[in-house]
Scaffold this motif. Structure first.
Motif, PDB file in Angstrom:
ATOM      1  N   ALA A  20      27.958   6.356 -66.070  1.00 58.02           N
ATOM      2  CA  ALA A  20      26.785   6.632 -65.233  1.00 58.02           C
ATOM      3  C   ALA A  20      26.208   5.356 -64.610  1.00 58.02           C
ATOM      4  O   ALA A  20      25.808   5.356 -63.444  1.00 58.02           O
ATOM      5  N   TYR A  21      26.174   4.254 -65.358  1.00 51.52           N
ATOM      6  CA  TYR A  21      25.557   3.032 -64.841  1.00 51.52           C
ATOM      7  C   TYR A  21      26.333   2.410 -63.683  1.00 51.52           C
ATOM      8  O   TYR A  21      25.779   1.643 -62.887  1.00 51.52           O
ATOM      9  N   LEU A  22      27.623   2.739 -63.548  1.00 56.06           N
ATOM     10  CA  LEU A  22      28.444   2.160 -62.484  1.00 56.06           C
ATOM     11  C   LEU A  22      28.386   2.926 -61.172  1.00 56.06           C
ATOM     12  O   LEU A  22      28.722   2.380 -60.122  1.00 56.06           O
ATOM     13  N   GLN A  23      27.979   4.175 -61.199  1.00 58.23           N
ATOM     14  CA  GLN A  23      28.068   5.044 -60.029  1.00 58.23           C
ATOM     15  C   GLN A  23      27.318   4.467 -58.828  1.00 58.23           C
ATOM     16  O   GLN A  23      26.136   4.161 -58.901  1.00 58.23           O
ATOM     17  N   GLY A  24      28.055   4.278 -57.733  1.00 54.43           N
ATOM     18  CA  GLY A  24      27.476   3.748 -56.501  1.00 54.43           C
ATOM     19  C   GLY A  24      28.296   2.600 -55.949  1.00 54.43           C
ATOM     20  O   GLY A  24      29.453   2.396 -56.316  1.00 54.43           O
ATOM     21  N   GLU A  25      27.668   1.845 -55.035  1.00 54.69           N
ATOM     22  CA  GLU A  25      28.324   0.713 -54.387  1.00 54.69           C
ATOM     23  C   GLU A  25      27.683  -0.589 -54.839  1.00 54.69           C
ATOM     24  O   GLU A  25      26.458  -0.705 -54.885  1.00 54.69           O
ATOM     25  N   TRP A  26      28.538  -1.566 -55.149  1.00 54.51           N
ATOM     26  CA  TRP A  26      28.124  -2.861 -55.645  1.00 54.51           C
ATOM     27  C   TRP A  26      28.713  -3.951 -54.763  1.00 54.51           C
ATOM     28  O   TRP A  26      29.873  -3.874 -54.376  1.00 54.51           O
ATOM     29  N   GLN A  27      27.925  -4.979 -54.457  1.00 54.38           N
ATOM     30  CA  GLN A  27      28.367  -6.061 -53.575  1.00 54.38           C
ATOM     31  C   GLN A  27      28.148  -7.406 -54.260  1.00 54.38           C
ATOM     32  O   GLN A  27      27.097  -7.644 -54.853  1.00 54.38           O
ATOM     33  N   GLN A  28      29.139  -8.274 -54.166  1.00 54.00           N
ATOM     34  CA  GLN A  28      29.016  -9.648 -54.631  1.00 54.00           C
ATOM     35  C   GLN A  28      28.631 -10.525 -53.455  1.00 54.00           C
ATOM     36  O   GLN A  28      29.257 -10.454 -52.386  1.00 54.00           O
ATOM     37  N   GLN A  29      27.625 -11.355 -53.631  1.00 50.55           N
ATOM     38  CA  GLN A  29      27.191 -12.285 -52.593  1.00 50.55           C
ATOM     39  C   GLN A  29      27.770 -13.670 -52.870  1.00 50.55           C
ATOM     40  O   GLN A  29      28.020 -14.037 -54.017  1.00 50.55           O
ATOM     41  N   LYS A  30      27.948 -14.432 -51.815  1.00 47.97           N
ATOM     42  CA  LYS A  30      28.425 -15.805 -51.955  1.00 47.97           C
ATOM     43  C   LYS A  30      27.363 -16.617 -52.699  1.00 47.97           C
ATOM     44  O   LYS A  30      26.171 -16.475 -52.438  1.00 47.97           O
ATOM     45  N   SER A 123      26.124  -9.098 -68.620  1.00 46.75           N
ATOM     46  CA  SER A 123      24.779  -8.548 -68.475  1.00 46.75           C
ATOM     47  C   SER A 123      24.767  -7.453 -67.414  1.00 46.75           C
ATOM     48  O   SER A 123      25.522  -7.485 -66.456  1.00 46.75           O
ATOM     49  N   LYS A 124      23.879  -6.479 -67.640  1.00 45.29           N
ATOM     50  CA  LYS A 124      23.731  -5.409 -66.656  1.00 45.29           C
ATOM     51  C   LYS A 124      22.300  -4.906 -66.671  1.00 45.29           C
ATOM     52  O   LYS A 124      21.661  -4.842 -67.714  1.00 45.29           O
ATOM     53  N   THR A 125      21.794  -4.630 -65.484  1.00 43.63           N
ATOM     54  CA  THR A 125      20.507  -3.994 -65.320  1.00 43.63           C
ATOM     55  C   THR A 125      20.737  -2.803 -64.412  1.00 43.63           C
ATOM     56  O   THR A 125      21.883  -2.518 -64.030  1.00 43.63           O
ATOM     57  N   ASP A 126      19.663  -2.142 -64.010  1.00 43.32           N
ATOM     58  CA  ASP A 126      19.810  -0.989 -63.132  1.00 43.32           C
ATOM     59  C   ASP A 126      20.384  -1.365 -61.771  1.00 43.32           C
ATOM     60  O   ASP A 126      21.048  -0.562 -61.126  1.00 43.32           O
ATOM     61  N   SER A 127      20.166  -2.623 -61.333  1.00 39.20           N
ATOM     62  CA  SER A 127      20.608  -3.006 -59.997  1.00 39.20           C
ATOM     63  C   SER A 127      21.474  -4.271 -59.965  1.00 39.20           C
ATOM     64  O   SER A 127      21.795  -4.768 -58.897  1.00 39.20           O
ATOM     65  N   ALA A 128      21.841  -4.796 -61.130  1.00 38.89           N
ATOM     66  CA  ALA A 128      22.675  -5.997 -61.180  1.00 38.89           C
ATOM     67  C   ALA A 128      23.684  -5.858 -62.312  1.00 38.89           C
ATOM     68  O   ALA A 128      23.403  -5.255 -63.344  1.00 38.89           O
ATOM     69  N   PRO A 139      32.286 -15.899 -63.167  1.00 40.24           N
ATOM     70  CA  PRO A 139      31.726 -14.543 -63.256  1.00 40.24           C
ATOM     71  C   PRO A 139      31.470 -13.942 -61.875  1.00 40.24           C
ATOM     72  O   PRO A 139      31.204 -14.652 -60.910  1.00 40.24           O
ATOM     73  N   ILE A 140      31.559 -12.644 -61.814  1.00 36.11           N
ATOM     74  CA  ILE A 140      31.292 -11.892 -60.590  1.00 36.11           C
ATOM     75  C   ILE A 140      29.920 -11.249 -60.760  1.00 36.11           C
ATOM     76  O   ILE A 140      29.732 -10.394 -61.616  1.00 36.11           O
ATOM     77  N   HIS A 141      28.942 -11.708 -59.965  1.00 33.30           N
ATOM     78  CA  HIS A 141      27.593 -11.150 -60.011  1.00 33.30           C
ATOM     79  C   HIS A 141      27.468 -10.120 -58.891  1.00 33.30           C
ATOM     80  O   HIS A 141      27.552 -10.474 -57.717  1.00 33.30           O
ATOM     81  N   LEU A 142      27.298  -8.878 -59.278  1.00 40.39           N
ATOM     82  CA  LEU A 142      27.224  -7.776 -58.317  1.00 40.39           C
ATOM     83  C   LEU A 142      25.807  -7.246 -58.217  1.00 40.39           C
ATOM     84  O   LEU A 142      25.099  -7.156 -59.226  1.00 40.39           O
ATOM     85  N   GLN A 143      25.413  -6.882 -57.005  1.00 35.57           N
ATOM     86  CA  GLN A 143      24.121  -6.241 -56.755  1.00 35.57           C
ATOM     87  C   GLN A 143      24.388  -4.811 -56.306  1.00 35.57           C
ATOM     88  O   GLN A 143      25.276  -4.569 -55.479  1.00 35.57           O
ATOM     89  N   LEU A 144      23.628  -3.886 -56.834  1.00 40.47           N
ATOM     90  CA  LEU A 144      23.740  -2.493 -56.416  1.00 40.47           C
ATOM     91  C   LEU A 144      23.178  -2.362 -55.009  1.00 40.47           C
ATOM     92  O   LEU A 144      22.058  -2.795 -54.741  1.00 40.47           O
ATOM     93  N   ILE A 145      23.966  -1.807 -54.096  1.00 40.82           N
ATOM     94  CA  ILE A 145      23.471  -1.609 -52.740  1.00 40.82           C
ATOM     95  C   ILE A 145      23.248  -0.133 -52.417  1.00 40.82           C
ATOM     96  O   ILE A 145      22.541   0.196 -51.477  1.00 40.82           O
TER      97      ILE A 145
END
Length: 156
Positions: A20-30, A123-128, A139-145
């Motif tokens: 459930a926590y992964l569902q959606g689109e995630w983007q890594q920023q430079k 680490s994981k939060t609702d949007s990271a 490490p790959i830091h992803l933001q939920l978009i």
């Protein structure tokens, strides 16, 4: 033959719900670390139920291939498949595709065939979300978009 009915079940004919926590689109920023690397990739991941779609934008300061492929140090690869998580290990297993998600043919530029990547979920939060690939130390830091909800579909 099954010893008990509770231990037997047929193959599912419907997609699994996934995490459930992964569902959606995630983007890594430079990030600043990327400026110090010779070659790196930025990930855009989409999780839909138990399926994933990944776009990997790669950048290189060293041209180690034909420029028709390297495109002056920038290229994009795609893959799709299914994922599963066990404890803190996330495994993406599928195939390299073209930009329109059709199976990539052998030959040509870059990778084709099986895509199999293993990540440690940090680490994981609702949007990271932080993932570390077993094949890379950065490490790959992803933001939920875009958040999504799994609506399982019949398997084809």
């Amino acid at each position: 033959m099954c010893a008990a009915l509770s231990s037997c079940h047929p193959n599912a004919s419907i997609q699994e719900p996934g995490q459930a926590y992964l569902q959606g689109e995630w983007q890594q920023q430079k990030e600043a670390i990327h400026q110090k690397l010779i070659t790196y990739s930025l990930y855009h991941l989409k999780f839909s139920c138990d399926s994933f779609y990944v776009q990997m934008q790669s950048f290189s300061h060293v041209n180690s291939g034909a420029d028709t492929c390297m495109r002056s140090g920038h290229w994009v690869e795609y893959a799709k498949g299914v994922y599963y998580q066990q404890n803190d290990t996330l495994r993406l297993k599928g195939y390299f595709t073209t930009a329109n998600n059709s199976l990539k043919r052998q030959g040509g530029c870059f990778r084709s065939g099986i895509y199999d990547e293993v990540f440690k979920v940090g680490s994981k939060t609702d949007s990271a979300l932080q993932l570390t690939s077993t094949s890379n130390v950065v490490p790959i830091h992803l933001q939920l978009i875009k958040r999504a909800t799994c609506h399982p579909k019949p398997l084809q």
